[in-house]
Design a protein around this motif. Structure first.
Motif, PDB file in Angstrom:
ATOM      1  N   THR A 182       0.858  -1.185   0.000  1.00 51.72           N
ATOM      2  CA  THR A 182       0.000   0.000   0.000  1.00 51.72           C
ATOM      3  C   THR A 182       0.892   1.233   0.000  1.00 51.72           C
ATOM      4  O   THR A 182       1.894   1.286   0.717  1.00 51.72           O
ATOM      5  CB  THR A 182      -0.952   0.019   1.214  1.00 51.72           C
ATOM      6  OG1 THR A 182      -0.211   0.202   2.422  1.00 51.72           O
ATOM      7  CG2 THR A 182      -1.764  -1.275   1.286  1.00 51.72           C
ATOM      8  N   ILE A 183       0.520   2.206  -0.813  1.00 47.20           N
ATOM      9  CA  ILE A 183       1.320   3.414  -0.998  1.00 47.20           C
ATOM     10  C   ILE A 183       0.471   4.632  -0.661  1.00 47.20           C
ATOM     11  O   ILE A 183      -0.596   4.830  -1.250  1.00 47.20           O
ATOM     12  CB  ILE A 183       1.823   3.513  -2.449  1.00 47.20           C
ATOM     13  CG1 ILE A 183       2.640   2.279  -2.824  1.00 47.20           C
ATOM     14  CG2 ILE A 183       2.640   4.788  -2.656  1.00 47.20           C
ATOM     15  CD1 ILE A 183       2.861   2.120  -4.325  1.00 47.20           C
ATOM     16  N   ALA A 184       0.924   5.428   0.297  1.00 50.46           N
ATOM     17  CA  ALA A 184       0.210   6.647   0.701  1.00 50.46           C
ATOM     18  C   ALA A 184      -1.262   6.357   0.994  1.00 50.46           C
ATOM     19  O   ALA A 184      -2.159   7.089   0.595  1.00 50.46           O
ATOM     20  CB  ALA A 184       0.338   7.721  -0.377  1.00 50.46           C
ATOM     21  N   THR A 185      -1.507   5.265   1.695  1.00 45.72           N
ATOM     22  CA  THR A 185      -2.861   4.800   1.979  1.00 45.72           C
ATOM     23  C   THR A 185      -3.311   5.248   3.369  1.00 45.72           C
ATOM     24  O   THR A 185      -2.578   5.050   4.344  1.00 45.72           O
ATOM     25  CB  THR A 185      -2.912   3.261   1.880  1.00 45.72           C
ATOM     26  OG1 THR A 185      -2.734   2.881   0.512  1.00 45.72           O
ATOM     27  CG2 THR A 185      -4.228   2.710   2.385  1.00 45.72           C
ATOM     28  N   PRO A 186      -4.503   5.801   3.484  1.00 46.44           N
ATOM     29  CA  PRO A 186      -4.980   6.284   4.794  1.00 46.44           C
ATOM     30  C   PRO A 186      -5.519   5.146   5.671  1.00 46.44           C
ATOM     31  O   PRO A 186      -6.726   5.029   5.898  1.00 46.44           O
ATOM     32  CB  PRO A 186      -6.087   7.274   4.410  1.00 46.44           C
ATOM     33  CG  PRO A 186      -6.625   6.749   3.121  1.00 46.44           C
ATOM     34  CD  PRO A 186      -5.434   6.160   2.401  1.00 46.44           C
ATOM     35  N   HIS A 187      -4.627   4.303   6.182  1.00 49.01           N
ATOM     36  CA  HIS A 187      -5.046   3.180   7.018  1.00 49.01           C
ATOM     37  C   HIS A 187      -5.760   3.656   8.277  1.00 49.01           C
ATOM     38  O   HIS A 187      -6.599   2.938   8.822  1.00 49.01           O
ATOM     39  CB  HIS A 187      -3.838   2.326   7.400  1.00 49.01           C
ATOM     40  CG  HIS A 187      -3.266   1.559   6.256  1.00 49.01           C
ATOM     41  ND1 HIS A 187      -3.914   0.485   5.682  1.00 49.01           N
ATOM     42  CD2 HIS A 187      -2.100   1.715   5.564  1.00 49.01           C
ATOM     43  CE1 HIS A 187      -3.175   0.008   4.693  1.00 49.01           C
ATOM     44  NE2 HIS A 187      -2.075   0.733   4.600  1.00 49.01           N
ATOM     45  N   ARG A 188      -5.419   4.860   8.721  1.00 51.68           N
ATOM     46  CA  ARG A 188      -6.092   5.437   9.888  1.00 51.68           C
ATOM     47  C   ARG A 188      -6.915   6.662   9.510  1.00 51.68           C
ATOM     48  O   ARG A 188      -7.210   7.509  10.349  1.00 51.68           O
ATOM     49  CB  ARG A 188      -5.059   5.772  10.966  1.00 51.68           C
ATOM     50  CG  ARG A 188      -4.362   4.538  11.508  1.00 51.68           C
ATOM     51  CD  ARG A 188      -3.537   4.816  12.736  1.00 51.68           C
ATOM     52  NE  ARG A 188      -3.113   3.584  13.376  1.00 51.68           N
ATOM     53  CZ  ARG A 188      -2.414   3.539  14.497  1.00 51.68           C
ATOM     54  NH1 ARG A 188      -2.051   4.656  15.095  1.00 51.68           N
ATOM     55  NH2 ARG A 188      -2.078   2.374  15.038  1.00 51.68           N
ATOM     56  N   SER A 221      -0.671   7.689   9.336  1.00 52.35           N
ATOM     57  CA  SER A 221      -1.799   6.951   8.778  1.00 52.35           C
ATOM     58  C   SER A 221      -1.328   5.986   7.695  1.00 52.35           C
ATOM     59  O   SER A 221      -1.760   4.835   7.637  1.00 52.35           O
ATOM     60  CB  SER A 221      -2.842   7.920   8.199  1.00 52.35           C
ATOM     61  OG  SER A 221      -4.000   7.241   7.766  1.00 52.35           O
ATOM     62  N   ALA A 222      -0.418   6.445   6.842  1.00 53.58           N
ATOM     63  CA  ALA A 222       0.087   5.605   5.741  1.00 53.58           C
ATOM     64  C   ALA A 222       0.834   4.388   6.257  1.00 53.58           C
ATOM     65  O   ALA A 222       0.843   3.332   5.615  1.00 53.58           O
ATOM     66  CB  ALA A 222       0.988   6.422   4.820  1.00 53.58           C
ATOM     67  N   THR A 223       1.455   4.510   7.421  1.00 55.55           N
ATOM     68  CA  THR A 223       2.212   3.395   7.986  1.00 55.55           C
ATOM     69  C   THR A 223       1.460   2.713   9.120  1.00 55.55           C
ATOM     70  O   THR A 223       2.044   1.916   9.863  1.00 55.55           O
ATOM     71  CB  THR A 223       3.585   3.873   8.500  1.00 55.55           C
ATOM     72  OG1 THR A 223       3.382   4.849   9.541  1.00 55.55           O
ATOM     73  CG2 THR A 223       4.403   4.484   7.381  1.00 55.55           C
ATOM     74  N   ALA A 224       0.164   3.012   9.251  1.00 54.79           N
ATOM     75  CA  ALA A 224      -0.683   2.408  10.293  1.00 54.79           C
ATOM     76  C   ALA A 224      -0.041   2.559  11.670  1.00 54.79           C
ATOM     77  O   ALA A 224       0.012   1.614  12.455  1.00 54.79           O
ATOM     78  CB  ALA A 224      -0.976   0.945   9.979  1.00 54.79           C
ATOM     79  N   GLY A 225       0.464   3.762  11.925  1.00 55.26           N
ATOM     80  CA  GLY A 225       1.057   4.034  13.232  1.00 55.26           C
ATOM     81  C   GLY A 225       2.446   3.480  13.428  1.00 55.26           C
ATOM     82  O   GLY A 225       2.875   3.240  14.556  1.00 55.26           O
ATOM     83  N   GLY A 226       3.178   3.284  12.330  1.00 58.06           N
ATOM     84  CA  GLY A 226       4.537   2.755  12.434  1.00 58.06           C
ATOM     85  C   GLY A 226       4.564   1.252  12.503  1.00 58.06           C
ATOM     86  O   GLY A 226       5.320   0.653  13.276  1.00 58.06           O
ATOM     87  N   HIS A 227       3.758   0.609  11.679  1.00 61.87           N
ATOM     88  CA  HIS A 227       3.666  -0.855  11.635  1.00 61.87           C
ATOM     89  C   HIS A 227       5.025  -1.468  11.325  1.00 61.87           C
ATOM     90  O   HIS A 227       5.881  -0.853  10.699  1.00 61.87           O
ATOM     91  CB  HIS A 227       2.652  -1.262  10.564  1.00 61.87           C
ATOM     92  CG  HIS A 227       2.239  -2.684  10.605  1.00 61.87           C
ATOM     93  ND1 HIS A 227       2.947  -3.681   9.965  1.00 61.87           N
ATOM     94  CD2 HIS A 227       1.201  -3.303  11.224  1.00 61.87           C
ATOM     95  CE1 HIS A 227       2.360  -4.839  10.172  1.00 61.87           C
ATOM     96  NE2 HIS A 227       1.288  -4.646  10.928  1.00 61.87           N
ATOM     97  N   ALA A 228       5.207  -2.703  11.755  1.00 60.77           N
ATOM     98  CA  ALA A 228       6.486  -3.391  11.543  1.00 60.77           C
ATOM     99  C   ALA A 228       6.832  -3.535  10.072  1.00 60.77           C
ATOM    100  O   ALA A 228       8.010  -3.620   9.705  1.00 60.77           O
ATOM    101  CB  ALA A 228       6.440  -4.772  12.202  1.00 60.77           C
ATOM    102  N   ASP A 229       5.815  -3.574   9.201  1.00 58.05           N
ATOM    103  CA  ASP A 229       6.046  -3.729   7.773  1.00 58.05           C
ATOM    104  C   ASP A 229       5.995  -2.400   7.024  1.00 58.05           C
ATOM    105  O   ASP A 229       5.777  -2.363   5.824  1.00 58.05           O
ATOM    106  CB  ASP A 229       5.001  -4.679   7.182  1.00 58.05           C
ATOM    107  CG  ASP A 229       5.078  -6.066   7.792  1.00 58.05           C
ATOM    108  OD1 ASP A 229       6.199  -6.599   7.878  1.00 58.05           O
ATOM    109  OD2 ASP A 229       4.035  -6.607   8.194  1.00 58.05           O
TER     110      ASP A 229
END
Length: 200
Positions: free
Chosen positions: A93-99, A151-159
């Motif tokens: 996912t690129i520049a995706t508003p996960h949050r 948001s793009a990294t879902a809060g600093g996700h491991a991936d």
């Protein structure tokens, strides 16, 4: 399989398309949909069908999904809610508003409403797993004024991968992005084709 963003033309993938083709990923297609008239679950339904058709045409047993902005949420919904994880090798996912994204309040249509920070659709999605069947990569830019890096990294996700180049639109043409995507896909393909290397 590419999934474009809100009001984004399929031509936005030109730079990444070329990089993929040059590195041997030549069975590429871009999902076509109306982001003004259709919500994320409905678009994800189409993605599942189109992915199955594309896999039959190419004779492959797995797919790499790449979604930009809204397209990343479509990818996530299809993988997490509609069973597309069984065919998916990687999901980028690129520049995706996960949050969510505050600017989505200015957008029109059901998909825009579902990208808002208060969206029940986002609240109901499960967390992205690092240990499941699908290898995720959540890419964002610290220069993005539309979708914050948190948001793009879902809060600093491991991936997650944070890039410095390119804003919300410019990230697609960034050499940093091309390198990030190619490294992710390349390493996952190596693991699939040569699992013995992991054991050594």
């Amino acid at each position: 399989m590419f999934v474009s963003g809100y009001l984004s033309p399929s031509g936005c993938w030109g730079s990444l398309f070329r990089q993929l083709h040059q590195n041997g990923f030549r069975n590429t297609t871009c999902l076509q949909y109306s982001s003004l008239r259709t919500g994320i679950p409905e678009i994800a339904d189409v993605l599942v069908d189109e992915t199955s058709a594309a896999m039959r045409r190419s004779g492959t047993d797995g797919v790499h999904l790449i979604g930009y902005s809204l397209g990343g949420l479509v990818v996530r919904y299809a993988v997490q809610q509609l069973g597309l994880d069984t065919d998916t090798v990687t999901a980028t996912t690129i520049a995706t508003p996960h949050r969510g994204a505050r600017l989505a309040y200015a957008g029109l249509g059901p998909a825009a409403r579902q990208m808002r920070t208060s969206s029940s659709l986002l609240d109901d999605l499960p967390e992205i797993s690092s240990s499941g069947r699908v290898r995720w990569s959540l890419v964002g830019s610290t220069s993005d004024r539309v979708v914050p890096i948190s948001s793009a990294t879902a809060g600093g996700h491991a991936d997650a991968v944070s890039l410095s180049a390119g804003g919300h639109l410019g990230i697609l043409d960034s050499p940093q992005l091309a390198h990030t995507v190619m490294s992710h896909l390349g390493s996952c393909e190596t693991e699939r084709r040569h699992p013995e290397k992991l054991a050594s």
